[in-house]
Design a protein around this motif. Structure first.
Motif, PDB file in Angstrom:
ATOM      1  N   ARG A 153     -24.072 -16.449  49.226  1.00 47.73           N
ATOM      2  CA  ARG A 153     -24.637 -17.826  48.970  1.00 47.73           C
ATOM      3  C   ARG A 153     -24.117 -18.649  48.024  1.00 47.73           C
ATOM      4  O   ARG A 153     -23.779 -17.765  46.693  1.00 47.73           O
ATOM      5  CB  ARG A 153     -26.380 -17.625  48.636  1.00 47.73           C
ATOM      6  CG  ARG A 153     -26.862 -19.046  48.493  1.00 47.73           C
ATOM      7  CD  ARG A 153     -28.456 -18.347  48.017  1.00 47.73           C
ATOM      8  NE  ARG A 153     -29.395 -19.576  47.999  1.00 47.73           N
ATOM      9  CZ  ARG A 153     -29.296 -20.417  47.067  1.00 47.73           C
ATOM     10  NH1 ARG A 153     -29.021 -20.228  45.916  1.00 47.73           N
ATOM     11  NH2 ARG A 153     -30.386 -21.364  47.075  1.00 47.73           N
ATOM     12  N   ARG A 212     -26.410  -5.418  56.397  1.00 52.61           N
ATOM     13  CA  ARG A 212     -27.229  -5.024  55.074  1.00 52.61           C
ATOM     14  C   ARG A 212     -28.430  -4.044  55.807  1.00 52.61           C
ATOM     15  O   ARG A 212     -28.852  -4.451  56.759  1.00 52.61           O
ATOM     16  CB  ARG A 212     -27.787  -6.329  54.591  1.00 52.61           C
ATOM     17  CG  ARG A 212     -26.571  -7.294  53.985  1.00 52.61           C
ATOM     18  CD  ARG A 212     -27.245  -8.394  53.490  1.00 52.61           C
ATOM     19  NE  ARG A 212     -28.331  -8.956  54.012  1.00 52.61           N
ATOM     20  CZ  ARG A 212     -29.425  -9.134  52.797  1.00 52.61           C
ATOM     21  NH1 ARG A 212     -29.303  -9.079  51.537  1.00 52.61           N
ATOM     22  NH2 ARG A 212     -30.504  -9.695  53.443  1.00 52.61           N
ATOM     23  N   ARG A 266     -32.058  -2.048  54.237  1.00 54.53           N
ATOM     24  CA  ARG A 266     -32.999  -1.803  53.170  1.00 54.53           C
ATOM     25  C   ARG A 266     -33.654  -0.434  53.309  1.00 54.53           C
ATOM     26  O   ARG A 266     -34.137  -0.279  54.406  1.00 54.53           O
ATOM     27  CB  ARG A 266     -33.832  -2.709  52.932  1.00 54.53           C
ATOM     28  CG  ARG A 266     -34.867  -2.908  51.715  1.00 54.53           C
ATOM     29  CD  ARG A 266     -35.755  -3.744  51.395  1.00 54.53           C
ATOM     30  NE  ARG A 266     -36.332  -3.511  50.167  1.00 54.53           N
ATOM     31  CZ  ARG A 266     -37.501  -4.136  49.880  1.00 54.53           C
ATOM     32  NH1 ARG A 266     -38.327  -5.036  50.597  1.00 54.53           N
ATOM     33  NH2 ARG A 266     -38.054  -3.746  48.718  1.00 54.53           N
ATOM     34  N   PHE A 303     -31.723  -2.766  48.763  1.00 53.45           N
ATOM     35  CA  PHE A 303     -30.796  -3.194  49.618  1.00 53.45           C
ATOM     36  C   PHE A 303     -29.383  -2.493  49.491  1.00 53.45           C
ATOM     37  O   PHE A 303     -28.849  -2.318  48.210  1.00 53.45           O
ATOM     38  CB  PHE A 303     -30.551  -4.600  49.487  1.00 53.45           C
ATOM     39  CG  PHE A 303     -31.822  -5.518  50.098  1.00 53.45           C
ATOM     40  CD1 PHE A 303     -31.982  -5.887  51.460  1.00 53.45           C
ATOM     41  CD2 PHE A 303     -32.964  -5.617  49.323  1.00 53.45           C
ATOM     42  CE1 PHE A 303     -32.878  -6.481  51.945  1.00 53.45           C
ATOM     43  CE2 PHE A 303     -34.060  -6.208  49.708  1.00 53.45           C
ATOM     44  CZ  PHE A 303     -33.974  -6.478  51.208  1.00 53.45           C
ATOM     45  N   ALA A 342     -25.030  -2.434  47.408  1.00 49.43           N
ATOM     46  CA  ALA A 342     -24.895  -3.858  47.279  1.00 49.43           C
ATOM     47  C   ALA A 342     -23.981  -4.311  46.078  1.00 49.43           C
ATOM     48  O   ALA A 342     -23.981  -3.691  45.128  1.00 49.43           O
ATOM     49  CB  ALA A 342     -26.214  -4.769  47.044  1.00 49.43           C
ATOM     50  N   GLU A 402     -37.429  -9.656  46.592  1.00 48.85           N
ATOM     51  CA  GLU A 402     -36.410  -8.545  46.443  1.00 48.85           C
ATOM     52  C   GLU A 402     -35.242  -8.498  46.936  1.00 48.85           C
ATOM     53  O   GLU A 402     -34.326  -8.164  46.138  1.00 48.85           O
ATOM     54  CB  GLU A 402     -37.077  -7.200  46.941  1.00 48.85           C
ATOM     55  CG  GLU A 402     -38.257  -6.356  46.383  1.00 48.85           C
ATOM     56  CD  GLU A 402     -37.734  -5.848  44.992  1.00 48.85           C
ATOM     57  OE1 GLU A 402     -36.477  -5.639  44.635  1.00 48.85           O
ATOM     58  OE2 GLU A 402     -38.568  -5.442  44.154  1.00 48.85           O
ATOM     59  N   ASP A 403     -35.001  -9.199  48.182  1.00 55.00           N
ATOM     60  CA  ASP A 403     -33.729  -9.567  48.790  1.00 55.00           C
ATOM     61  C   ASP A 403     -32.849 -10.240  47.771  1.00 55.00           C
ATOM     62  O   ASP A 403     -31.817  -9.813  47.351  1.00 55.00           O
ATOM     63  CB  ASP A 403     -33.979 -10.121  50.169  1.00 55.00           C
ATOM     64  CG  ASP A 403     -32.796 -10.115  50.900  1.00 55.00           C
ATOM     65  OD1 ASP A 403     -31.646  -9.949  50.397  1.00 55.00           O
ATOM     66  OD2 ASP A 403     -32.853 -10.392  52.108  1.00 55.00           O
ATOM     67  N   GLN A 438     -32.138  -8.486  44.319  1.00 59.25           N
ATOM     68  CA  GLN A 438     -30.946  -7.441  44.527  1.00 59.25           C
ATOM     69  C   GLN A 438     -29.653  -7.867  44.940  1.00 59.25           C
ATOM     70  O   GLN A 438     -28.838  -7.371  44.476  1.00 59.25           O
ATOM     71  CB  GLN A 438     -31.690  -6.435  45.268  1.00 59.25           C
ATOM     72  CG  GLN A 438     -32.757  -5.618  45.031  1.00 59.25           C
ATOM     73  CD  GLN A 438     -33.116  -4.383  45.962  1.00 59.25           C
ATOM     74  OE1 GLN A 438     -32.296  -3.758  46.728  1.00 59.25           O
ATOM     75  NE2 GLN A 438     -34.494  -4.134  45.900  1.00 59.25           N
ATOM     76  N   THR A 439     -29.788  -9.065  45.601  1.00 63.41           N
ATOM     77  CA  THR A 439     -28.434  -9.251  46.293  1.00 63.41           C
ATOM     78  C   THR A 439     -27.760 -10.743  46.002  1.00 63.41           C
ATOM     79  O   THR A 439     -26.512 -10.804  45.892  1.00 63.41           O
ATOM     80  CB  THR A 439     -28.483  -9.114  47.935  1.00 63.41           C
ATOM     81  OG1 THR A 439     -29.369 -10.249  48.426  1.00 63.41           O
ATOM     82  CG2 THR A 439     -28.993  -7.835  48.361  1.00 63.41           C
ATOM     83  N   GLU A 440     -28.704 -11.650  45.529  1.00 60.41           N
ATOM     84  CA  GLU A 440     -28.053 -12.924  45.369  1.00 60.41           C
ATOM     85  C   GLU A 440     -28.013 -13.171  43.822  1.00 60.41           C
ATOM     86  O   GLU A 440     -27.242 -13.853  43.386  1.00 60.41           O
ATOM     87  CB  GLU A 440     -28.753 -14.014  46.174  1.00 60.41           C
ATOM     88  CG  GLU A 440     -28.487 -14.008  47.680  1.00 60.41           C
ATOM     89  CD  GLU A 440     -27.168 -14.168  48.051  1.00 60.41           C
ATOM     90  OE1 GLU A 440     -26.222 -14.649  47.173  1.00 60.41           O
ATOM     91  OE2 GLU A 440     -26.798 -14.009  49.268  1.00 60.41           O
ATOM     92  N   PHE A 441     -29.343 -12.848  43.213  1.00 60.05           N
ATOM     93  CA  PHE A 441     -29.428 -13.140  41.822  1.00 60.05           C
ATOM     94  C   PHE A 441     -29.575 -11.781  40.880  1.00 60.05           C
ATOM     95  O   PHE A 441     -30.485 -11.774  40.297  1.00 60.05           O
ATOM     96  CB  PHE A 441     -30.624 -13.951  41.665  1.00 60.05           C
ATOM     97  CG  PHE A 441     -30.782 -14.933  42.559  1.00 60.05           C
ATOM     98  CD1 PHE A 441     -29.786 -15.892  42.909  1.00 60.05           C
ATOM     99  CD2 PHE A 441     -31.929 -15.248  43.404  1.00 60.05           C
ATOM    100  CE1 PHE A 441     -29.664 -17.183  43.616  1.00 60.05           C
ATOM    101  CE2 PHE A 441     -31.981 -16.524  44.233  1.00 60.05           C
ATOM    102  CZ  PHE A 441     -31.042 -17.430  44.485  1.00 60.05           C
TER     103      PHE A 441
END
Ligand SMILES: [Zn+2]
Lengths: 98, 997
Positions: free
Chosen positions: A28, A57, A59, A67, A85, B739-740, B743-746
């Motif tokens: 992103r 991905r 989880r 994840f 991740a 959570e997504d 954990q993965t973007e922020f």
């Protein structure tokens, strides 16, 4: 039922404990608000849907809840590897033909 | 009735206990150890069923799981009726009650057999051709009549009173099949110390050693060796032996499903015993030792009762001590039928003739048959079987034509050869390969960590089988990580061996004939049907299969697939491998629903979630509704009240005095950490950084596409702590969504997320008297409007226990939501209820909650929104932080279509007639006089009778809705068109004064 190795728990667990979360390595943009329509389309809508090796991905929903990323062959359903991740897309795949 | 076909001195059912049983109401006796099939045959009963399509009389074809004909209903009591049980598999117990199926009024005289006369109408593809038109025939003829006449057995009409258990198991080596091969493989693997599971579908291990009288291993007869080897295996700690257990499915990564029939063979199964047990086994290596299945000969009227596989007759004799007739004919294209003739002859049964399709076969079996004085005819075919309810003769003709001769017989034993059982191998996604020389498909390319041994691998002969299986068992254990052991391979002293045979229709049933030579007995598919399918354009075997239904019955074509394939290939003029074998799918044999469902039925089907206050609501006589897994109090009727009266009273009481509402099911997530506010800024459209601790805000969560995903009130308890609420149904996915991103973007944000839904019970107290009700019980919180204004939160104590007290409203009245630790929920509710009683407050349920919020135009995500609604569409633009540069959905929300004019917007709808309540989901049009199909411009999302407004109220999504305010629109319904006026969304207290009222 597949066996999936959670890279955080460091063991193989049955598929029941996991949930798929779509294709991996689609980042992103930190400046998402100013992205062009085309770039947003690529980021949000376009997926590779390959026949063969997919980076995706997962989880560990009913385990550590983390994840992580996995490399799976969509033809055989075999998992080639899993990794945490944030780790880079692996260049070399164990056991992959060529 | 005495068992007149039981042969003294034959078989293994020693120290026999007599078991009485009944079939179609007639009493018989058998011996413990019998199957229902062997017991009936001992009584001379061959006619046991009628066929599926033509209702032809049918007997036993086999002595095992491949049986297509002898399907019966076993009845223990009114609720325990099992249809389609293979009589060849069902073990006899004293008192067993069996019924034949598919016949009316009786097995011997079946009216449905008339369809034999109309059989040209029922030829291949009849489903596709006949059931096309006229439309009315569906209702009057096809459904009621043909469905009643066809079908297989009758499903039980009562809930299953039995219980079923399930186990997971792990092992190094899973051996499937307990014949000579399976036992040898298991011995070799077990000697290494590896964990071994050995499963076989039969009650006793031994496989074909049950009938192979010529087998000698380790100085014992084959079957006795199998029993001693099994005793040895059973005594080992690392071995689990599972009899009566069928491996029905082979799934990814050596995951195999097995069903163990625990109590179907018992006279009085204890209530503590499950009926069946599902084993889900994960094996490092799988050894497939599934054997081979004998094929029948395809000739005219080969389905007469008394005509069966040669190996079956041999099993009935050598294992059960039963002769299948007194004057036996044999029809074969293979040596193995000779062994059956020899065994029967030696037991004193007359063998009328062996008819062998081969021209000049030689070998010890043939010599021995001749030496015993059996008439042997080479190069001849049985072109027809006589008799109706039982075979009475076989008509023999030289295979290239010539004079016919009829031989009286009361049974015909057939063998066209043996088909390796590659079902599980094929299920494992292995690819079979056709061996042109032996005309059989054998395992080719493996897809999983498994190995096939013995007959299922196309290995002929007992000695070669044990060599192969023992080596494979040892290797499987080694490959699974076990240390090699020095074991001893079982020594084969003597064994039987045969291969070859024929595929397809025999002479007399060729392309130039119209006889009924059955390929698939269970689905009544003949050789002619298969040819017809090819003539009508089916080219692939998958198409032929579906057109004719060959191999699609419950036996999945175990005896018919190869014959069907060969006939199709011959008709197409192509070699067999080019026509291809159909894919084998799970289950190998039918599996009960019970064994799959296990304990997950009734109350255990899905978890039921109940709030801490649930018992109180139950005591008050609340009516509950299901919301996801939750049971929620829907309304609290007083005596004589229906839902409308109760809801009207509850809604009026809340606005007049106060009401108590159990809001515990609301999702609750605690967002904690130094970066908690930053995280909230990214996950919600609203600004959070400047929200002061102690204040609340209504938050909207979007997906990246810009559509509303969830909403809820968020309280900031401290600079680094937010108490987030979500919709009841949305709690798990909102948590996953958060959570997504975390954990993965922020991942740089220092935040922890904790689900606290179950930790806090929530009691909403709403109405003008709400503060008066709560205040006396609260300590440490100033309840004044100045200290605790609308949309604020305080921590303190209520009734002596900790509380997070929210001042907020989902009714538009002055309101509070009292959060207390769930364990205190009921007690605090009781205390608040007692206070409420002093003020005339009521308890209200979810229905009134919905009406009250709709009166105020508060939306419910998932009811007034559907995943395509933006904040602007819902009239919630005010909740989007205009100065924010990032949050999930910020870009999606700005897509051209999402900001275009004419989007559906949420508006209020008032019916012209205030008494008419719209139907939720009803469509809205601008012009009711237009032609059908009308252009629909929106739909009703929420609609209620509002006693407080004295009229009906509704919300709806309407194209360009807000610009249509004041316009008249129309809702066409079956009973007429309803006129509605587009209004604002707030129907009650438009100024919002009552929040402080
Ligand atoms: Zn994990």
């Amino acid at each position: 039922m597949l066996l999936i190795r959670c890279p955080y728990c460091e063991e193989e667990r049955p598929e029941l404990e996991f949930r798929n979360a779509g294709e991996a390595h689609i980042a992103r943009s930190p400046n998402i608000a100013s992205e062009s329509d085309d770039d947003f389309e690529k980021f949000f809508f376009i997926r590779s849907n390959p026949k063969g090796i997919i980076y995706e991905r997962w989880r560990h929903m009913h385990g550590c809840a983390r994840f992580f990323n996995a490399v799976r062959d969509t033809v055989s359903d075999r998992f080639l590897m899993t990794y945490k991740a944030g780790e880079p897309k692996p260049v070399k795949l164990p056991g992959a033909a060529k | 009735m005495s068992a007149t076909f039981r042969i003294a001195g034959a078989g293994r059912l020693k120290q026999a206990k007599i078991a009485g049983f009944s079939f179609d109401g007639r009493p018989y006796t058998g011996i413990e150890g019998d199957t229902l099939a062997s017991a009936l045959l001992a009584n001379g009963v061959h006619l046991v069923g009628r066929s599926f399509k033509y209702h032809r009389p049918r007997g036993f074809l086999s002595a095992g799981a491949e049986e297509p004909n002898a399907l019966v209903e076993i009845k223990r009591d009114a609720a325990r009726k099992t249809p389609n049980v293979r009589a060849t598999v069902q073990e006899l117990y004293d008192g067993l009650t069996a019924q034949s199926q598919n016949r009316w009024p009786s097995l011997a005289f079946d009216v449905g057999a008339v369809s034999s006369i109309a059989s040209p109408m029922l030829s291949a593809g009849f489903y596709y051709k006949t059931f096309m038109w006229p439309k009315a025939a569906w209702k009057n003829l096809y459904e009621p009549k043909i469905r009643a006449a066809a079908g297989l057995g009758v499903a039980p009409d009562q809930p299953d009173p039995d219980h079923y258990s399930a186990r997971f198991a792990h092992c190094e080596v899973l051996v499937l099949g307990g014949g000579a091969a399976g036992i040898a493989a298991a011995l070799a693997a077990a000697e290494t110390g590896a964990r071994v599971i050995l499963a076989d579908e039969q009650a006793e291990f031994g496989g074909s050693l049950r009938f192979e009288s010529g087998a000698k291993i380790e100085g014992q007869d084959g079957f006795s060796w199998a029993q001693s080897a099994l005793a040895k295996l059973s005594a080992m700690d690392n071995v689990r032996v599972l009899p009566r257990t069928t491996a029905f499915g082979y799934y990814a990564q050596n995951f195999v499903g097995l069903v163990e029939r625990v109590s179907d063979h018992l006279q009085n199964p204890g209530r503590d015993l499950p009926r069946e047990r599902l084993w889900q086994v994960r094996a490092k290596r799988v050894v497939l030792a599934t054997g081979a299945i004998e094929r029948h000969m395809v000739f005219a009227d080969n389905d007469r009762p008394g005509i069966m596989l040669a190996s079956a007759a041999r099993t009935y004799l050598n294992h059960y001590g039963v002769a299948v007739g007194r004057n036996i004919g044999v029809y074969t294209a293979n040596d193995s039928a000779y062994a059956a003739a020899i065994d029967l002859k030696k037991a004193g049964i007359n063998v009328a003739a062996i008819v062998d399709l081969r021209d000049n076969p030689t070998g010890p079996a043939i010599d021995e048959a001749r030496a015993l004085g059996i008439q042997v005819n080479f190069g001849r075919a049985v072109i027809r079987a006589g008799g109706k309810l039982r075979v009475s003769s076989m008509t023999v003709q030289p295979k290239n034509g010539g004079g016919e001769r009829s031989i009286p017989v009361d049974a015909i034993l057939m063998s066209a050869g043996w088909t390796p059982s590659v079902h599980l191998f094929s299920q494992s996604r292995g690819k079979v390969a056709f061996n042109d020389e032996t005309k059989r498909f054998v395992p080719g390319i493996y897809a999983q960590d498994c190995v096939s041994v013995g007959a299922c691998n196309g290995t002929d002969g007992l000695s070669a089988t044990i060599d192969e299986a023992y080596a494979a068992g040892a290797k499987a254990a080694k490959d699974a990580g076990s240390r090699p052991a020095k074991g001893t391979k079982p020594k084969v002293d003597a064994g039987e061996s045969w291969s070859r045979g024929m595929l397809g229709a025999a002479p007399g049933a060729g392309a130039d004939t119209t006889v009924k030579a059955f390929v698939d007995f269970q689905n009544d598919v003949t050789a002619k049907d298969i040819r017809q399918a090819v003539h009508e354009g089916m080219r692939s075997i998958e198409h032929v299969k579906r057109f004719t239904t060959n191999g699609m019955a419950t036996d999945q074509g175990k005896t018919s697939n190869m014959h069907g394939l060969a006939i199709a290939a011959e008709t197409l003029g192509k070699p067999i491998p080019q026509v291809g074998l159909t894919t084998f799918r799970a289950p190998y044999t039918p599996v009960t629903f019970g064994s799959i469902v296990g304990h997950a039925r009734g109350p255990l089907f899905d978890p039921t979630r109940k709030t801490a206050i649930h018992p109180w609501a139950e005591r008050q006589g609340a009516v509950f509704e299901d919301v996801g897994q939750w049971k929620r109090a829907w309304y609290f009727p007083k005596p004589g009240e229906d839902i409308h009266a109760a809801v009207d009273r509850e809604c009026v009481t809340v606005r007049k005095t106060a009401g108590l509402f159990d809001a515990s099911t609301l999702g609750k997530i605690e967002v904690v950490g130094p970066d908690a506010a930053k995280f909230m800024e990214l996950l919600y459209t609203n600004p959070w950084e400047k929200l002061e601790p102690g204040r609340c805000r209504y938050g909207i969560m979007l997906r990246e596409d810009g559509f509303i995903y969830d909403d809820g009130v968020v309280g900031r308890l401290a600079p680094d702590r937010f108490h987030v609420t979500t919709t009841t149904g949305g709690a798990p996915r909102v948590m996953n969504h958060m959570e997504d991103y975390l954990q993965t973007e922020f991942p740089h944000l220092n935040v922890w997320l904790t689900s606290i839904t179950e930790q806090w019970a929530v009691i909403a107290v709403q109405g003008p008297k709400s503060r008066d009700i709560i205040a006396p019980l609260v300590e440490g919180i100033d309840m004044s409007d100045e200290a605790l204004p609308h949309m604020s939160v305080r921590e303190g104590r209520i009734c002596g226990v900790p509380t997070r007290l929210f001042r907020m409203s989902f009714s538009g009245e002055r309101g509070f939501e009292v959060n207390v630790p769930a364990d205190y929920g009921e007690a605090v509710w009781e205390a608040l209820w007692a206070e409420g009683q002093k003020h005339g407050a009521c308890a209200y349920g979810t229905e009134s909650m919905h009406v009250l919020r709709a009166e105020k135009g508060y939306i419910i995500v998932g009811q007034d929104t559907d995943g395509t609604v933006t904040p602007n569409d819902a009239g919630l633009d005010w909740a989007v932080g205009k100065k924010k540069t990032d949050f999930v959905g910020i870009r999606g929300m700005a897509r051209p279509d999402l900001v275009a004019k004419g989007r559906k917007q949420l508006v209020g709808l008032k019916t012209r007639d205030p008494k008419v309540v719209l139907e939720e989901g009803a469509q809205i049009v601008a012009d009711p006089k237009q032609a059908i199909p009308m252009k629909m411009i929106g739909h009703v999302t929420s609609s209620y009778w509002s006693q407080n407004c004295g009229r009906s109220i509704a919300l709806g999504l309407v194209a360009g809705g807000r610009d249509r305010t004041g316009e008249t629109l129309y809702v066409p319904m079956p009973n007429g068109v309803i006129e509605v006026e587009v209004t604002g969304m707030v129907f009650f207290d438009e100024k919002g004064e009552r929040l402080n009222g």
